[in-house]
Design an enzyme around this catalytic site. Structure first.
Site, PDB file in Angstrom:
ATOM      1  N   SER A   1       0.810  -1.211   0.000  1.00  0.00           N
ATOM      2  CA  SER A   1       0.000   0.000   0.000  1.00  0.00           C
ATOM      3  C   SER A   1       0.844   1.262   0.000  1.00  0.00           C
ATOM      4  O   SER A   1       0.306   2.367   0.038  1.00  0.00           O
ATOM      5  CB  SER A   1      -0.898  -0.002   1.226  1.00  0.00           C
ATOM      6  OG  SER A   1      -0.103  -0.217   2.361  1.00  0.00           O
TER       7      SER A   1
ATOM      8  N   THR B   1      -2.177   3.232   4.306  1.00  0.00           N
ATOM      9  CA  THR B   1      -1.341   4.430   4.205  1.00  0.00           C
ATOM     10  C   THR B   1      -0.465   4.543   5.440  1.00  0.00           C
ATOM     11  O   THR B   1      -0.939   4.282   6.543  1.00  0.00           O
ATOM     12  CB  THR B   1      -2.252   5.678   4.148  1.00  0.00           C
ATOM     13  OG1 THR B   1      -2.904   5.686   2.905  1.00  0.00           O
ATOM     14  CG2 THR B   1      -1.469   6.962   4.337  1.00  0.00           C
TER      15      THR B   1
ATOM     16  N   THR C   1       1.506   6.919   0.411  1.00  0.00           N
ATOM     17  CA  THR C   1       0.585   5.841   0.046  1.00  0.00           C
ATOM     18  C   THR C   1       0.610   5.559  -1.454  1.00  0.00           C
ATOM     19  O   THR C   1       0.958   6.432  -2.249  1.00  0.00           O
ATOM     20  CB  THR C   1      -0.866   6.223   0.443  1.00  0.00           C
ATOM     21  OG1 THR C   1      -1.720   5.096   0.282  1.00  0.00           O
ATOM     22  CG2 THR C   1      -1.402   7.368  -0.378  1.00  0.00           C
TER      23      THR C   1
ATOM     24  N   THR D   1      -5.934   7.809   7.742  1.00  0.00           N
ATOM     25  CA  THR D   1      -5.879   6.691   6.814  1.00  0.00           C
ATOM     26  C   THR D   1      -7.325   6.262   6.569  1.00  0.00           C
ATOM     27  O   THR D   1      -8.218   6.594   7.341  1.00  0.00           O
ATOM     28  CB  THR D   1      -5.024   5.531   7.359  1.00  0.00           C
ATOM     29  OG1 THR D   1      -4.969   4.482   6.383  1.00  0.00           O
ATOM     30  CG2 THR D   1      -5.581   4.974   8.644  1.00  0.00           C
ATOM     31  N   GLY D   2      -7.541   5.551   5.487  1.00  0.00           N
ATOM     32  CA  GLY D   2      -8.893   5.126   5.202  1.00  0.00           C
ATOM     33  C   GLY D   2      -9.370   5.691   3.882  1.00  0.00           C
ATOM     34  O   GLY D   2      -8.579   6.162   3.067  1.00  0.00           O
TER      35      GLY D   2
HETATM   36  N1  ASP Z   1      -6.195   7.354   2.436  1.00  0.00           N
HETATM   37  C1  ASP Z   1      -5.667   6.641   1.301  1.00  0.00           C
HETATM   38  C2  ASP Z   1      -6.385   7.045   0.070  1.00  0.00           C
HETATM   39  O1  ASP Z   1      -7.583   7.261   0.118  1.00  0.00           O
HETATM   40  C3  ASP Z   1      -5.717   5.170   1.392  1.00  0.00           C
HETATM   41  C4  ASP Z   1      -5.282   4.527   2.639  1.00  0.00           C
HETATM   42  O2  ASP Z   1      -5.313   5.111   3.717  1.00  0.00           O
HETATM   43  O3  ASP Z   1      -4.924   3.357   2.574  1.00  0.00           O
HETATM   44  O4  ASP Z   1      -5.760   7.052  -0.966  1.00  0.00           O
END
Ligand code: ASP
Length: 334
Positions: A91, A193, A211, A244-245
């Site tokens: 990731s 991330t 990320t 993150t998310g």
């Molecule tokens: N926040 C990141 C995104 O939306 C992804 C992640 O946190 O894994 O690209």
């Protein structure tokens, strides 16, 4: 997978947990009648580094920088680089899962104690996106470089060109192509991330975030992670937050800035993270059951907090000489 297994095995601890620091025991009154805190408060300590998810090697690297008297900016950059170089992590950086056309594209940002910041979006063929973001901050009058421009900028600075698609990530993409099911809904596992916040021995705060974004995303899709105020925000007077998310949900609520502003208004990092998550889940018609968002935050004193929508989000914290993973409390308990 390994990260998920670890998360599942980790013991769940509640809000206000005091791992790596001490709890101030509170009383309601004293004979002198002095004002006394009426609820438990975590006492922070510095230096410290916290990061999203289970990234002990990354926090250990950042801690090494801090212990040697290095500044928090170097610490977060060095820490994030560990994960960017780690091919096993699908990731971030090298080995990140590609977009639906098979291209690995990276997003990253960094922010320092002065409020300076830099970011790169849709960067290809360069492993250390966080370092390119730092160069954008330090060597250009801009905040953000995208795509080919960011890539060209990196080569001019001597960053090597490298194929980021590893065999493992290519295989995952080929398996995904069998159904090509385009679901921009993030499930909990593909969502890693690396966001990192550090306070150095001088008490100065910096943060960084890196990320490869949502796995098998539409070509050109950019999430919250390189967007200052959404994926990351640092205010050296108050504290910092990183997310993150599902980036789209973080962007819509300007999540990291919100958390820091809530701390400015007096909330603890934990309370601020909880409030930012509540802004997402309490929207009318929120589809929160189908996506994850998590925040970690720290205030100027080195008190930390973390909160997510769903279970299994965690934070790695290196503080008081101890590097450990802390399971986050979460909203969706039913
Ligand atoms: N926040 C990141 C995104 O939306 C992804 C992640 O946190 O894994 O690209």
């Amino acid at each position: 997978m390994e990260r998920r297994k670890f998360l599942k095995n980790a013991s769940l601890t509640g809000v206000g947990l005091a791992v790596g620091s001490t709890l101030v025991n509170c009383v309601e009154n004293t004979s002198e009648g002095k004002p006394i805190p009426t609820e438990s408060q975590e006492k922070g300590s510095i230096p410290l580094v916290i990061a999203t998810w289970h990234v002990m090697d990354a926090t250990a690297k950042a801690w090494e920088v801090l212990q040697a008297g290095g500044n928090s900016l170097d610490a977060v950059e060095q820490g994030c680089k560990v994960e960017e170089a780690n091919e096993a992590g699908q990731s971030v950086g090298k080995g990140g899962l590609p977009d639906r056309d098979g291209n690995v594209t990276l997003d990253a940002c960094i922010m320092d104690k002065h409020g300076n910041c830099g970011s790169v979006v849709y960067l290809q063929n360069v492993v250390h996106a966080v370092s390119v973001a730092r160069k954008v901050m330090e060597d250009t009058p801009h905040v953000m470089l995208a795509g080919k421009g960011a890539e060209q900028f990196a080569y001019e600075l001597g960053f090597p060109k490298e194929d980021l698609l590893t065999e493992a990530s290519k295989k995952a993409w080929e398996e995904w192509k069998i159904t090509s099911q385009y679901k921009p809904i993030i499930n909990i596992e593909n969502h890693d991330t690396i966001g990192m916040l550090a306070i150095d021995k001088n008490g100065d705060i910096s943060g960084a975030c890196t990320t490869s974004g949502l796995a098998f995303k539409m070509a050109g899709r950019v999430g919250d992670s390189p967007i200052i105020g959404s994926g990351l925000f640092v205010d050296n007077e108050i504290g910092a937050c990183v997310a993150t998310g599902l980036g789209e949900e973080v962007v819509k609520t300007v999540g990291s800035f919100l958390v820091v502003e809530l701390m400015r208004q007096g909330k603890t990092p934990q309370e601020a993270c909880e409030e930012a998550i509540s802004r997402i889940v309490n929207k009318p018609n929120s589809d929160y059951k189908n996506f994850q968002v998590g925040y970690i935050a720290v205030n100027k004193k080195g008190v930390t907090g973390s909160y997510s929508i769903h279970q299994w989000f965690s934070m790695t914290k290196y503080q008081d000489g101890k590097n450990e993973q802390i399971q986050s409390d979460y909203f969706n308990k039913v």
